[in-house]
Design a protein around this motif. Structure first.
Motif, PDB file in Angstrom:
ATOM      1  N   ALA A   1       0.826  -1.206   0.000  1.00 42.30           N
ATOM      2  CA  ALA A   1       0.000   0.000   0.000  1.00 42.30           C
ATOM      3  C   ALA A   1       0.862   1.259   0.000  1.00 42.30           C
ATOM      4  O   ALA A   1       0.558   2.245  -0.689  1.00 42.30           O
ATOM      5  CB  ALA A   1      -0.932  -0.012   1.204  1.00 42.30           C
ATOM      6  N   GLN A   2       1.944   1.245   0.751  1.00 37.57           N
ATOM      7  CA  GLN A   2       2.832   2.412   0.794  1.00 37.57           C
ATOM      8  C   GLN A   2       3.488   2.665  -0.560  1.00 37.57           C
ATOM      9  O   GLN A   2       3.632   3.814  -0.977  1.00 37.57           O
ATOM     10  CB  GLN A   2       3.899   2.208   1.870  1.00 37.57           C
ATOM     11  N   ALA A   3       3.887   1.603  -1.247  1.00 42.62           N
ATOM     12  CA  ALA A   3       4.497   1.766  -2.566  1.00 42.62           C
ATOM     13  C   ALA A   3       3.493   2.317  -3.569  1.00 42.62           C
ATOM     14  O   ALA A   3       3.814   3.206  -4.377  1.00 42.62           O
ATOM     15  CB  ALA A   3       5.065   0.428  -3.054  1.00 42.62           C
TER      16      ALA A   3
ATOM     17  N   ALA B   1      13.673  -0.687  -2.987  1.00 44.59           N
ATOM     18  CA  ALA B   1      14.210  -1.767  -2.157  1.00 44.59           C
ATOM     19  C   ALA B   1      14.693  -1.232  -0.812  1.00 44.59           C
ATOM     20  O   ALA B   1      14.491  -1.871   0.234  1.00 44.59           O
ATOM     21  CB  ALA B   1      15.347  -2.470  -2.886  1.00 44.59           C
ATOM     22  N   ALA B   2      15.343  -0.065  -0.820  1.00 43.82           N
ATOM     23  CA  ALA B   2      15.783   0.543   0.437  1.00 43.82           C
ATOM     24  C   ALA B   2      14.599   0.891   1.318  1.00 43.82           C
ATOM     25  O   ALA B   2      14.593   0.610   2.526  1.00 43.82           O
ATOM     26  CB  ALA B   2      16.605   1.799   0.144  1.00 43.82           C
ATOM     27  N   PHE B   3      13.569   1.474   0.714  1.00 33.09           N
ATOM     28  CA  PHE B   3      12.380   1.815   1.484  1.00 33.09           C
ATOM     29  C   PHE B   3      11.666   0.561   1.970  1.00 33.09           C
ATOM     30  O   PHE B   3      11.138   0.520   3.089  1.00 33.09           O
ATOM     31  CB  PHE B   3      11.432   2.669   0.642  1.00 33.09           C
ATOM     32  N   GLY B   4      11.639  -0.483   1.141  1.00 36.34           N
ATOM     33  CA  GLY B   4      11.014  -1.731   1.546  1.00 36.34           C
ATOM     34  C   GLY B   4      11.693  -2.344   2.758  1.00 36.34           C
ATOM     35  O   GLY B   4      11.021  -2.861   3.658  1.00 36.34           O
ATOM     36  N   CYS B   5      13.016  -2.275   2.784  1.00 32.12           N
ATOM     37  CA  CYS B   5      13.760  -2.807   3.924  1.00 32.12           C
ATOM     38  C   CYS B   5      13.422  -2.031   5.198  1.00 32.12           C
ATOM     39  O   CYS B   5      13.168  -2.615   6.253  1.00 32.12           O
ATOM     40  CB  CYS B   5      15.255  -2.742   3.627  1.00 32.12           C
TER      41      CYS B   5
ATOM     42  N   ALA C   1      19.137  -7.554   1.148  1.00 29.95           N
ATOM     43  CA  ALA C   1      18.869  -6.304   0.434  1.00 29.95           C
ATOM     44  C   ALA C   1      19.893  -5.219   0.729  1.00 29.95           C
ATOM     45  O   ALA C   1      19.661  -4.059   0.390  1.00 29.95           O
ATOM     46  CB  ALA C   1      17.476  -5.799   0.793  1.00 29.95           C
ATOM     47  N   GLN C   2      21.034  -5.576   1.324  1.00 29.23           N
ATOM     48  CA  GLN C   2      21.947  -4.524   1.767  1.00 29.23           C
ATOM     49  C   GLN C   2      22.547  -3.730   0.611  1.00 29.23           C
ATOM     50  O   GLN C   2      22.706  -2.508   0.687  1.00 29.23           O
ATOM     51  CB  GLN C   2      23.062  -5.123   2.627  1.00 29.23           C
ATOM     52  N   ARG C   3      22.873  -4.398  -0.504  1.00 27.43           N
ATOM     53  CA  ARG C   3      23.436  -3.665  -1.640  1.00 27.43           C
ATOM     54  C   ARG C   3      22.417  -2.700  -2.233  1.00 27.43           C
ATOM     55  O   ARG C   3      22.729  -1.532  -2.509  1.00 27.43           O
ATOM     56  CB  ARG C   3      23.918  -4.645  -2.700  1.00 27.43           C
TER      57      ARG C   3
END
Length: 274
Positions: A83-85, A194-198, A260-262
């Motif tokens: 939902a946020q995405a 991906a950064a926001f997802g993490c 997901a660090q990279r």
């Protein structure tokens, strides 16, 4: 000599900081494999003399429905991030690439909203969900977090780095603004997403305050609420199973960040949030 001391000092500071950050997790793992007698022993040992890992971890899954709590955590965090995405991408695109009156004012309000603690709107949200009859449901946990102000800010910062020529070319090809968002900006913003997802996964997985208010049924509780079942002021806290449950609920967070660090580092640096 001075050139060598500088890197050594920096690495020493980094190692000290890493030790301070990792110490609670090491202690948690140590307590999760110890019997109660060794947990309260006057002399601390990192490794137990008698291993009770099986007893503690089995108790963590049998004393409470920990597997159900973990499943609830995955359902809630996945739905919230989806939902946020869906909301953050078009909002961020409008703030970054579209020209309209009041855009800077709206972005200022977005920045101002970052300063509002989540506890402030808790009572109005609770009353609204109660009037809609949604309390004690998954929706009660998910709906208040469907719009992420930080997600809008992060994606907006990333979209500003996308060349305007790319958007102009997409418009010449006949794409609508929403088409540009989903077919052009979304693939381009994959690292930032991906950064926001993490971050979203970590925040919502660890959230205790709002789920504690919104749900009362045991089968809807998330992992942080489930861990609270091991704390009992009358009979005493079961520290071994408690630490085992904490280890199990922390493992998905560590695994998600390692995977997901990279993309996380790339997304944060490319968006200008340093």
């Amino acid at each position: 000599m001075v050139d060598r001391l500088g890197p050594l000092f920096r690495h020493a500071v980094l190692l000290l900081g890493a030790a301070v950050m990792l110490a609670p997790f090491v202690l948690m793992l140590s307590l999760s494999v110890k019997p109660a007698a060794e947990i309260f022993a006057p002399q601390f040992r990192l490794l137990p003399e008698q291993w009770s890992a099986w007893e503690n971890y089995s108790a963590a899954f049998t004393k409470v429905p920990l597997a159900r709590f973990l499943m609830n955590g995955f359902i809630v965090t996945f739905c919230i991030f989806a939902a946020q995405a869906v909301t953050a991408l078009p909002m961020a695109y409008a703030l970054a690439k579209l020209r309209w009156r009041g855009r800077d004012t709206v972005f200022g309000l977005v920045l101002l909203a970052l300063l509002v603690p989540p506890q402030v709107p808790a009572i109005p949200l609770y009353i609204g969900l109660w009037q809609l009859g949604l309390l004690d449901t998954y929706a009660a946990i998910i709906l208040p977090s469907t719009v992420s102000v930080f997600g809008i800010f992060l994606m907006r910062q990333f979209f500003r780095t996308v060349p305007n020529d790319l958007i102009a070319a997409a418009r010449m090809d006949g794409l609508s603004e929403l088409g540009i968002v989903w077919r052009i900006m979304l693939p381009t913003a994959a690292p930032a997403l991906a950064a926001f997802g993490c971050l979203s996964f970590i925040w919502n997985w660890n959230e205790f305050f709002w789920p504690y208010i919104a749900v009362q049924s045991e089968h809807l509780m998330t992992p942080p609420l489930g861990i609270a079942f091991f704390s009992d002021t009358e009979s005493g806290t079961s520290w071994g199973p408690l630490m085992a449950a904490a280890t199990v609920t922390t493992a998905p967070l560590a695994l998600a960040f390692l995977l997901a660090q990279r993309a996380f580092v790339r997304g944060v640096t490319m968006s200008g949030v340093k």
